[in-house]
Design a protein around this motif. Sequence first.
Motif, PDB file in Angstrom:
ATOM      1  N   LEU A 214       0.840  -1.200   0.000  1.00 43.88           N
ATOM      2  CA  LEU A 214       0.000   0.000   0.000  1.00 43.88           C
ATOM      3  C   LEU A 214       0.873   1.247   0.000  1.00 43.88           C
ATOM      4  CD1 LEU A 214      -2.667  -1.039   2.664  1.00 43.88           C
ATOM      5  CD2 LEU A 214      -2.870  -1.161   0.168  1.00 43.88           C
ATOM      6  N   GLY A 215       1.936   1.227   0.801  1.00 43.50           N
ATOM      7  CA  GLY A 215       2.839   2.373   0.836  1.00 43.50           C
ATOM      8  C   GLY A 215       3.488   2.623  -0.502  1.00 43.50           C
ATOM      9  N   LEU A 216       3.861   1.557  -1.200  1.00 41.79           N
ATOM     10  CA  LEU A 216       4.497   1.722  -2.506  1.00 41.79           C
ATOM     11  C   LEU A 216       3.518   2.308  -3.514  1.00 41.79           C
ATOM     12  CD1 LEU A 216       7.413   1.099  -3.262  1.00 41.79           C
ATOM     13  CD2 LEU A 216       6.622  -1.010  -4.347  1.00 41.79           C
ATOM     14  N   ILE A 217       2.251   1.897  -3.427  1.00 42.35           N
ATOM     15  CA  ILE A 217       1.225   2.460  -4.328  1.00 42.35           C
ATOM     16  C   ILE A 217       1.037   3.946  -4.051  1.00 42.35           C
ATOM     17  CG2 ILE A 217      -1.231   2.403  -4.909  1.00 42.35           C
ATOM     18  CD1 ILE A 217      -1.149  -0.625  -4.429  1.00 42.35           C
ATOM     19  N   LEU A 218       0.957   4.333  -2.772  1.00 41.42           N
ATOM     20  CA  LEU A 218       0.777   5.745  -2.445  1.00 41.42           C
ATOM     21  C   LEU A 218       1.994   6.558  -2.882  1.00 41.42           C
ATOM     22  CD1 LEU A 218      -0.897   5.643   1.091  1.00 41.42           C
ATOM     23  CD2 LEU A 218      -1.959   5.690  -1.164  1.00 41.42           C
ATOM     24  N   LEU A 328      -6.601   9.866  -2.148  1.00 38.78           N
ATOM     25  CA  LEU A 328      -7.898   9.700  -1.504  1.00 38.78           C
ATOM     26  C   LEU A 328      -8.784   8.732  -2.277  1.00 38.78           C
ATOM     27  CD1 LEU A 328      -9.856  10.491   0.737  1.00 38.78           C
ATOM     28  CD2 LEU A 328     -10.597  12.410  -0.686  1.00 38.78           C
ATOM     29  N   LEU A 329      -8.787   8.818  -3.599  1.00 41.38           N
ATOM     30  CA  LEU A 329      -9.605   7.913  -4.409  1.00 41.38           C
ATOM     31  C   LEU A 329      -9.149   6.466  -4.236  1.00 41.38           C
ATOM     32  CD1 LEU A 329     -10.081   9.932  -7.725  1.00 41.38           C
ATOM     33  CD2 LEU A 329     -11.784   9.467  -5.953  1.00 41.38           C
ATOM     34  N   PHE A 330      -7.832   6.244  -4.203  1.00 38.64           N
ATOM     35  CA  PHE A 330      -7.336   4.890  -3.998  1.00 38.64           C
ATOM     36  C   PHE A 330      -7.736   4.366  -2.623  1.00 38.64           C
ATOM     37  CE2 PHE A 330      -3.964   2.245  -2.117  1.00 38.64           C
ATOM     38  CZ  PHE A 330      -4.086   1.134  -2.922  1.00 38.64           C
TER      39      PHE A 330
END
Length: 534
Positions: A214-218, A328-330
């Motif tokens: 999740l951190g990598l995606i953000l 926010l959308l993710f």
Amino acid sequence: MTVSSELDMSSVPKPVLDGQPDPFSFGRGIRGWCRAGTSFLAVLTLILIVLQFIFAMYKPDLNDPDIWWHMRNAQYLFQHHQFPRLDMYSFTVAGQPWVNTEWLSEVPFYLAYRAFGLVGLKSLSFFVLDLIFLLLLYLSYQESRNFKGSVVACYFATLLATVSFGPRTILFGYVYLVVMLIVLQRFRQRGNAPLWAIPPLFLFWANTHGSWSLGLILFFLIGVSGFVDGYWGRVESRRWTTQQLRKLILTGAASVGALFVNPYGWSLVYYPFDLAFRQRLNIAHVQEWISVDFHDTRGKLVLLLIIGFLLAALFRSRRWALAEVLVLLFALYSGLTYIRFLVLLGLVAAPILAQALDFFPPYRPELETPRVNTAVILLLVGAMAYFWPREAAVRHSVEETYPAGILPYLQAHPPKGNVLNFYLWGGYLGWHNPQLKDFVDSRVDIFEYAGILKDYLDLLGVDAVQRKPDSLLDKYKIQYVLFPPSDSSNPLLAGGNLVYVLEHDFRWKVLYKDKVCELLMRQPNSNAEQAFAH
């Protein structure tokens, strides 16, 4: 072109206006610390901590069945100085390869238990939650420069995050997440930040919990938001400078490389993708993977958050940074799809919500009432100390959900055959009785790969006529069944129809029963009796 002209100016902290001091400027020395500790801002912050206490500590239960085998893994690490790589806890998948993706976060829970027992587990969870939300408060304040709006946003985020309260390893992952967001926020606002800290953060994160993905995606979403420059209604974006882009690319590449510094190599890095695309039964049947239900309280809070953001977008004049919108959308999609990610939604939404709440009046030091504040602080601290759970209360609560009563019986009468255990009890039984090999536990992945989880779910739906359990029980040579009683009123102890069917089968005998569990044994001469009956 200067760096400041390249940044998203809507995210830059608001300057101090009308001579109002920074809320964190209370002076230096002991007097400054005393003023800060007895301020209204301290009261608001303590209320945030009290919220964590109410949801994490007031009830003495332990609501995560994973904690037992987590501690067992850490115990093995301390005793043998090596990582478990094969299943050692079950008889159904014994010896099969297994990757312990959360080994680093298991260690503090094990040490807390060694030092303080069950209360240590709950206390550590509480302190980690406090750290998460105090960091989130700092992040929200840096984004909005309105302390009251920030603390209210964190109150709301706490209500969303209760889905993951408890002795859970993912809590450490959320600490890393908020730290990363703080660093990236500073980089987005000022064009300069300690990006060097992010790769080591991902190194620890990868060894702590799979939420690093999740951190990598953000990180990626925030990075790509700076590839464009323009305005789209209320949304705006500023392109990164060449130097900023180079720093982000190097940081991202180093972070990905840091993921592979772990005891299991690529297998640990691949695990989040394996969970997403291969573990279908896990996602379909584990409670925290269900979607948001807008009929319950948590769903209504999410709906309120969505409506609030829509109203803010319509009636507030501020612009939204593209990075904020993408992140926010993710988070909103993730939280609506799986309730376990409502924590992610709360952490991401709080800084943005704090900006929308900037209509809260600013802090006015001249209105301070230190004596009243001190009394309130002492009252709240005293209440937390008074209601801090005691070992006996936590143990009693555990015994209402886990088969503690049968442990002495199993020690005195060790099962002489395979035991089919209730899914949520596998880790607990193994922690308290290592000689007992379980059928299944909440390490869902390894049991789904081998087909054990599917057979277990099929056993829950058996009946005495069309879907008889005999073939599956024979397949695994089950001699004992340890399940909740068929008449259990505890909603956490729903064992399907299996026990009811076996209770009415002359080939099975009840050896032990209390309000939590029931142990049935297959009669040794059941085959002969069945032949005689026919």
